[in-house]
Design an enzyme around this catalytic site. Structure first.
Site, PDB file in Angstrom:
ATOM      1  N   LYS A   1     -43.666 -17.477  -4.707  1.00  0.00           N
ATOM      2  CA  LYS A   1     -44.787 -18.233  -5.265  1.00  0.00           C
ATOM      3  C   LYS A   1     -44.974 -19.525  -4.466  1.00  0.00           C
ATOM      4  O   LYS A   1     -44.010 -20.027  -3.901  1.00  0.00           O
ATOM      5  CB  LYS A   1     -44.526 -18.563  -6.739  1.00  0.00           C
ATOM      6  CG  LYS A   1     -44.193 -17.366  -7.619  1.00  0.00           C
ATOM      7  CD  LYS A   1     -45.371 -16.459  -7.860  1.00  0.00           C
ATOM      8  CE  LYS A   1     -45.001 -15.323  -8.816  1.00  0.00           C
ATOM      9  NZ  LYS A   1     -46.134 -14.440  -9.107  1.00  0.00           N
TER      10      LYS A   1
ATOM     11  N   HIS B   1     -45.905  -1.606  -6.703  1.00  0.00           N
ATOM     12  CA  HIS B   1     -46.483  -2.491  -7.713  1.00  0.00           C
ATOM     13  C   HIS B   1     -47.609  -1.750  -8.422  1.00  0.00           C
ATOM     14  O   HIS B   1     -48.276  -0.906  -7.823  1.00  0.00           O
ATOM     15  CB  HIS B   1     -47.008  -3.784  -7.090  1.00  0.00           C
ATOM     16  CG  HIS B   1     -47.256  -4.858  -8.107  1.00  0.00           C
ATOM     17  ND1 HIS B   1     -48.411  -4.900  -8.873  1.00  0.00           N
ATOM     18  CD2 HIS B   1     -46.498  -5.901  -8.516  1.00  0.00           C
ATOM     19  CE1 HIS B   1     -48.343  -5.933  -9.700  1.00  0.00           C
ATOM     20  NE2 HIS B   1     -47.200  -6.557  -9.508  1.00  0.00           N
TER      21      HIS B   1
END
Length: 475
Positions: free
Chosen positions: A175, A294
């Site tokens: 992140k 994902h």
């Protein structure tokens, strides 16, 4: 077979429209071991009988259309048609019922999830006679399962490649998910890996944007992996997202990852598509790459209780198409997931044989025979206080992935990774000693924090963080 349900070419062609139930509702049908079985949650329009609605689903997802056609006489509809063979009510829902449909195996191309879904969850979901339609589960017969390669490697081969046993694997999503330069991104990867994580991860929407082109990211991440491996003596990896706008570009990125010698790549299997995913899975097996999956876009398909497709179906499809990891919710974090239902499809991902268990949402017994298993990934809003619950819920064969729960540590990425590794090791040791993680979890974490300042700092930061909303996905 009754005269009503048998289709005979010898009677001649009769133009017109007839009720679907006359041909496609067959309550006396005995399912075959080779049939693909589907359980649909059907919400018909007012006035449409359950038998007609269930038969319409069977018809429109197999051989039927809205009117009789003369070419019906050129084939055997009894051999190829779908059959609604059972209807049952949904508890607490007067306007809904479960329709069970059997499909002959010859309707589907071998080794193609794409073709299977094109029929079973195709145009029928827009059928006007239905207010809503949801595919709750599929039974994939052994004969069809054996036409798929499945996961590139599977759980045991992955553990052997990584030389890591007896505990869940630890990961972290880098992140902020967008905006970092490739060099700063690689630095974040290195700090997390040297701190004790097994994997770091590209966020699903990191592909090749102007601020960080894919080749630069791959190079800096590979450098981070090798440096962390040299320092720790452990095998490390970063999920390099190969998802791209074309299959050719996706494969080019996977080839470059292999040339760098990294252990794993990543794909967004729903936005990328099943055809692309299966192609990538085949390449990964042939070239020794693990494949992390994902599920971006899944909630668009699976979150509404009365329409779409349950994630357990998407999980089965992924095991067939191919992937070594897939995100599967956390039960305790910020993303949707009720415990028993989540554990139901986690077992469908990992185990060879899963018995029917309606209490966990499993409508059919599923035998995967020799198809390799998939590691479920718990990711989304989790931190060190969740570690006992995650270890108890998911067990050793899982990946526990802390993004903000690593990079949000007040001392930085590496201490955040240390905190998670210490918490995990403490929970695994306590479990192996026979302690009850569900009851003693907080005590176990506090005891470990006494000798780990990194864990103590993490415990202080996230002691009040909870995501307590009711789950949408309930039985």
């Amino acid at each position: 077979m009754s005269p009503q349900t048998e289709t005979k070419a010898s009677v001649g062609f009769k133009a017109g429209v007839k009720d679907y139930k006359l041909t496609y509702h067959t309550p006396d049908y005995e399912t075959k071991d080779t049939d693909i079985l589907a359980a649909f949650r059907v919400t018909p329009q007012p006035g449409v009988p359950a038998e007609e609605a269930g038969a319409a689903v069977a018809a429109e997802s197999s051989t039927g259309t809205w009117t009789t056609v003369w070419t019906d006489g050129l084939t055997s509809l009894d051999r190829y048609k779908g059959r609604c063979y059972h209807i049952e009510p949904v508890a607490g829902e007067e306007s809904q019922f479960i329709a069970y449909v059997a499909y002959p195996l010859d309707l589907f191309e071998e080794g193609s999830v794409t073709n299977m879904f094109t029929s079973i969850v195709g145009n029928v979901f827009g059928f006007k006679a239905l207010r809503a339609l949801r595919l709750e589960d599929l039974r994939i017969p052994t004969a069809y399962t054996k036409t798929f390669q499945g996961p590139p490697h599977g759980i045991q081969v992955e553990r052997d490649k990584l030389n890591k046993y007896g505990r869940p694997l630890l990961g972290c999503t880098i992140k902020p998910k967008l905006g970092l330069s490739a060099k700063n991104y690689g630095r974040a990867v290195y700090e997390c890996l040297r701190g004790g994580l097994d994997f770091t991860k590209d966020d699903e929407n990191v592909n090749s944007q102007p601020f960080m082109r894919w080749r630069d990211r791959f190079l800096f991440c590979a450098e981070a992996i090798y440096k962390a491996q040299a320092e720790t003596g452990e095998i490390k990896g970063h999920y390099l997202n190969a998802t791209a706008g074309t299959c050719e570009e996706m494969m080019k990125r996977a080839v470059f990852a292999r040339e760098l010698g990294v252990p794993i790549v990543m794909h967004d299997y729903l936005t990328g598509g099943f055809t692309a995913n299966t192609s990538l899975a085949h390449y990964c097996r042939d070239n020794g790459l693990l494949l992390h999956i994902h599920r971006a876009m899944h909630a668009v398909i699976d979150r509404q209780k009365n329409h779409g497709m349950h994630f357990r179906v998407l999980a089965k499809a992924l095991r067939m198409s191919g992937g070594d990891h897939i995100h599967a919710g956390t039960v305790v974090g910020k993303l949707e997931g009720e415990r028993e239902i989540t554990l139901g499809f986690v077992d469908l991902l990992r185990d060879d044989y899963i018995e029917k268990d309606r209490s966990r949402g499993i409508y059919f017994t599923q035998d995967w025979v020799s198809l390799p298993g998939v590691l479920p990934v718990a990711s989304g809003g989790i931190h060190v206080w969740h570690m006992p619950a995650l270890t108890e819920i998911f067990g050793d064969d899982s990946v526990l992935q802390f993004g903000g729960g690593t990079l949000g540590h007040p001392w930085g990425n590496a201490p955040g990774a240390v905190a998670n590794r210490v918490a995990l090791e403490a929970c695994v040791q306590a479990r192996n000693e026979g302690r009850d993680l569900a009851r003693e979890g907080n005590e176990i974490i506090r005891a470990a924090a006494k000798w780990s300042p990194e864990l103590a700092a993490a415990c202080e930061v996230w002691k009040e963080i909870k995501f307590e909303f009711p789950a949408m996905d309930t039985l």
